[in-house]
Motif scaffolding. Structure first.
Motif, short mmCIF file in Angstrom:
data_model
loop_
_atom_site.label_atom_id
_atom_site.label_comp_id
_atom_site.label_asym_id
_atom_site.label_seq_id
_atom_site.Cartn_x
_atom_site.Cartn_y
_atom_site.Cartn_z
N UNK A 34 1.00 -1.11 0.04
CA UNK A 34 -0.14 -0.03 -0.03
C UNK A 34 0.90 1.28 0.08
N UNK A 35 2.00 1.09 0.88
CA UNK A 35 2.75 2.40 1.26
C UNK A 35 3.66 2.44 -0.41
N UNK A 36 4.23 1.25 -0.77
CA UNK A 36 5.04 1.59 -2.09
C UNK A 36 4.40 1.72 -3.33
N UNK A 37 3.14 1.66 -3.29
CA UNK A 37 2.39 1.53 -4.65
C UNK A 37 1.73 3.06 -4.54
N UNK A 38 1.39 3.61 -3.46
CA UNK A 38 0.69 4.62 -3.23
C UNK A 38 -0.88 4.51 -3.47
N UNK A 39 -1.52 3.44 -3.50
CA UNK A 39 -2.66 3.22 -3.65
C UNK A 39 -3.45 2.78 -2.46
N UNK A 40 -4.65 2.96 -2.53
CA UNK A 40 -5.45 2.46 -1.13
C UNK A 40 -5.46 0.96 -0.58
N UNK A 41 -5.87 0.80 0.41
CA UNK A 41 -5.91 -0.63 0.60
C UNK A 41 -6.90 -1.64 0.09
N UNK A 42 -7.98 -1.08 -0.36
CA UNK A 42 -8.92 -1.95 -1.11
C UNK A 42 -8.39 -2.38 -2.50
N UNK A 43 -7.67 -1.36 -3.08
CA UNK A 43 -7.38 -1.42 -4.47
C UNK A 43 -6.15 -2.54 -4.31
N UNK A 44 -5.19 -2.35 -3.17
CA UNK A 44 -4.25 -3.38 -2.93
C UNK A 44 -4.89 -4.79 -2.64
N UNK A 45 -5.82 -4.82 -2.23
CA UNK A 45 -6.62 -6.02 -1.82
C UNK A 45 -7.22 -6.76 -3.22
#
Lengths: 402, 402
Positions: A34-45
Motif C-alpha cells: 500500500x505504501x510502496x504503490x501509493x494506492x489505497x488498501x482496497x485497491x491493493x486487496x
C-alpha cells in the motif's frame, strides 16, 4: 506522445507493478505494498486477489508479529510454479538455470568450455541438454513464462541476432532463433548482451539498487558496458550501445580485433595486462595469478597493474564525462584490476574527469559476481510477465494447472 | 515502479498529450488528433473543450475543404495569449525571445557581446532590459507560462546553478536564481546546457524529428553534446552528461582548460582548427574564413580541415560505439568543419566505428542553426504547461483574462 491508458490498462499496469515489487522484494505485506504503490488498501486487496486467482502469488497470515491488531496479509511470489529459463553463454562457460518468480534459482547446470572453440550449434546443443536434464525436476503444474540468454557479443535488438561475438569467436549468428527452435516446448528465447544484462541484474538485485545512473563495466578479453540512464537500460537504435571497449584512447596503440587501433580494450583487456607483465596464460585464472604475484611483491606484475589501472582510469574518466553516472561497477576481470589498482584509477580519474561529474560518483565492485549475466537474463525473461501478468498467466493456463 | 495514474490523472495526462501535439504540429484537426492519440472522437471533443475553456486553444471550422460532409474542427494553439520567455547565453551573443504556444517567436532581442568579457551580472542585466523592452508589446490578458535559459556551461540539474562556463568565462554561478530574482514578475527561470537544449530543439522541431537516438554535437571553443536516448534527453545524475569534449582521445595532446590533456575539444575546437592552419582570429567568422580559404585552394587551410576532420571522425566513432545512435548532428562551428571535411570524418568513422553501429547511422547538419539553444529553452519553458495544462492555466487565471 501516446495518450494515457484506459481504466483497464491502468489495472493491468498496476498488477504488473505490484507483481514486480513482490518479485524483487520477495514476500511483502499488503501494508508495505500500500505504501510502496501509493494506492489505497482496497485497491491493493483487489489487485492481490487478481494475482492470487491467476496463480502468480499466494497470500497468508504471517506468524505472530508481536503487535496488536490484525496483521497484514503477506503476499508471496509463486516461485515453484512460475519460472523462467535463463542462459549465459560466456567466453569460457555456459550456464542454464531455472529461476522462479522472486528470483529464486530452482535449478542450474554449468559446463566449462574451451574459450573460442565452440560453435553456436555446440552452445545450442549444450543448453538443450541442460534444459532436458532440468525438466525432470519441474513440478506438475509449473509453467515457464519466459526464456532469455546473455551472450558475450553484439546483439541486435529486434531479433536477437548476434552480430559479433569476438570473444566467443562467433560471426553473424541467428542464435536466438536457433535456440528457440531447439527448445520446442518453451517460449521464444530473447537474447541480450552480457554487459547490458549484468547492469540490469545489479540494478535490480545487486550493487546498483536505487541508483538510476549506472555504468557496469565488464572485462575479459574485451571490454563492454551496460549503461543504466534514468533507470533504463541504454540500448541505442539497434541494441548495440555500450561498446565502450572500442573507444579509441590511444592513437599510437595496438591493432584491435575490431579493425581499429588503440581501442580501450587493447589497453585494459586481459591480454594487455598479461603482456604488460611479460606473462603467458589467459583467462581469469591468469589475471588472478598476476594480481596474486603483485601482492607478493612481483615488480613486473605491479608495474603492469599500475599501467593498466592508469588506462582503466582514462576510460572511466571519459565515461564519467560523457554519462555523469552515480556509480561505476567493475565486473569480470576488471574487478580484480580495479581492486588491485584503485589508486591509479582514482588518480587518473581525478586528473581527466571533470570535477562536477566526480562529486557524487561511487566506484564499486558488483555484488552478483559472475552470475550477473544469468541473473540479468532471468530478469529479461520475466519482463513479459511483469508487463502484463494476467494476460500471460491466462495464456499459460496457470490458474487451471493442478 | 510507481503505480499507474487515477482516472483524473489520466485525463490530465491526455490533456497534456493533446496540447503537446497542437504545440508541436500547429493547427491540427480533431480528426487528426483522434488518429494521433488513439482516442475516440467524443473523448477528443471533451479534451479540446477543456483546453478551450482553459484559454489554451481555440477551435474553428476550417475554410471550405473541397470535401463533402461536415469538416472536422481545427484546434489552434493560443499563441498570442500563452507564451514563454526563452533566453540564450552564448559565448558571443545573448538573446531573449517571447515565444508563443505553438513555438511561434512573437518578439526577440539580441546583442553581440565580447567573448568571455561579460559577467553573469552583465548577462542578467541585459536579459532584464530585453524583457522590460519586450513587455510593452505583450497584449492584455496574455500570460507567461514559463521561462528558461540556455547557457554554454555545465548546469546542475536541481537548481540551475552553472558549475563551469569555460567559454563564457564563468565559474560557479547561481545564474538561474539570479535571473529569477531579477525578473520579479515572471516564473522561475529554469537553466539548461546549450547542447542539451539544442538536441531537444532539433528532436522536437528540427533535423531529428522522429529519431529517438540522436547525438547533437555542438562546437565552438569547446565541444559538448546533447544526447537523446530512447526519446529522452540524457541528463546524468547531476545534469552534467554530454561533456564529450572532454573525452581523452590523444594522450600526447595539448593541455585542456579542464586541467586534463588531449581532450577531444583540444583537437577539434575552433582554436585547434585555426592553429593547425597557422591562422589568427577567433570565433565563427574566423572558421568561416578558413573554410572559404580552403575552398579557394589554400593548402594550409585544407590540411587543417583534413586534420581536424580526422579527429572529428575519431570522436564520432567513439560516440557511435558507445551510443549506437540513429543520427549525429553537427552544430555550431562543427557544422562548417563537417561540411568541409565530410570525407575525412566518414573515412575515420569507417575505420574506428564498429560496422554494426554504422549500419543505420546518418550524419546530418541541424535545421535550426544558431537558434537551436533558444528554441530548446522555449521547449523547456513550456514543459510545465504541457505536463499539466489545466493546473497551470488555472493558476495563471488564463481563462479569466480579458
Amino acid at each position: 506522445m501516446r495518450a494515457a491508458p484506459s481504466q483497464e490498462e491502468v489495472r493491468r499496469h498496476n498488477l504488473g507493478v505490484l507483481l514486480r515489487h513482490v518479485h524483487v522484494l520477495g514476500p511483502t505485506s499488503r501494508a508495505e505494498l500500500t505504501t510502496l504503490l501509493g494506492l489505497n488498501r482496497s485497491t491493493i486487496g483487489a489487485l492481490t486477489a487478481d494475482l492470487t486467482a491467476a496463480g502468480l502469488v499466494t497470500e497468508a497470515t504471517p506468524r505472530d508479529t508481536g503487535r496488536a491488531g490484525r496483521p497484514s496479509l503477506v503476499v508471496r511470489p509463486e516461485s515453484e510454479r512460475v519460472y523462467v529459463l535463463a542462459f549465459s553463454v560466456a567466453a569460457d562457460h555456459i550456464t542454464a538455470a531455472r529461476v522462479g518468480l522472486g528470483g529464486v534459482v530452482l535449478d542450474r547446470r554449468e559446463e566449462a568450455v574451451e574459450r573460442g572453440s565452440y560453435t553456436p550449434d555446440d552452445a545450442v546443443r549444450l543448453i538443450t541438454d541442460f534444459v532436458t536434464d532440468m525438466r525432470a525436476a519441474v513440478p506438475a503444474g509449473a509453467r515457464c513464462v519466459g526464456a532469455a540468454a546473455a551472450v558475450n557479443g553484439l546483439v541486435r535488438r529486434d531479433d536477437g541476432r548476434i552480430r559479433l561475438g569476438h570473444n566467443v569467436g562467433w560471426g553473424d549468428e541467428p542464435f536466438g532463433a536457433a535456440l528457440t527452435a531447439a527448445l520446442e516446448e518453451h517460449p521464444n528465447v530473447v537474447v541480450g548482451n552480457d554487459a547490458n544484462l549484468s547492469a540490469l541484474a545489479e540494478h535490480t538485485r545487486g550493487a546498483a539498487v536505487g541508483s538510476d545512473h549506472v555504468i557496469y563495466l565488464r572485462g575479459d578479453v574485451g571490454v563492454g558496458a551496460g549503461v543504466i540512464a534514468a533507470g533504463r537500460l541504454l540500448t541505442g537504435f539497434d541494441g548495440y550501445a555500450g561498446e565502450v571497449g572500442h573507444m579509441m584512447v590511444n592513437p599510437d596503440g595496438r591493432p584491435c580485433a575490431c579493425g581499429s587501433r588503440g581501442c580501450w580494450e587493447t589497453e585494459i583487456g586481459e591480454p594487455a595486462l598479461l603482456r604488460a607483465a611479460g606473462r603467458g596464460g589467459r583467462g581469469r585464472e591468469a589475471v588472478l595469478a598476476l594480481v596474486d604475484a603483485a601482492g607478493r611483491g612481483d615488480g613486473a606484475a605491479q608495474a603492469a597493474l599500475r599501467q593498466v589501472g592508469d588506462w582503466l582510469g582514462v576510460g572511466v574518466a571519459n565515461l564519467v564525462n560523457v554519462f555523469n553516472p552515480e556509480a561505476v561497477l567493475f565486473g569480470g576481470s576488471l574487478r580484480e584490476v580495479y581492486l588491485a589498482a584503485a589508486a591509479q584509477v582514482r588518480s587518473r580519474l581525478n586528473r581527466n574527469g571533470l570535477a562536477s561529474g566526480r562529486e557524487h560518483l561511487r566506484l564499486r565492485t558488483p555484488q552478483l559476481g559472475d552470475d550477473a549475466p544469468l541473473v540479468g537474463a532471468a530478469e529479461l525473461a520475466f519482463s513479459g510477465l511483469l508487463e502484463d501478468p494476467i494476460e500471460v498467466a491466462m495464456a499459460l493456463e496457470l490458474a487451471a494447472a493442478p
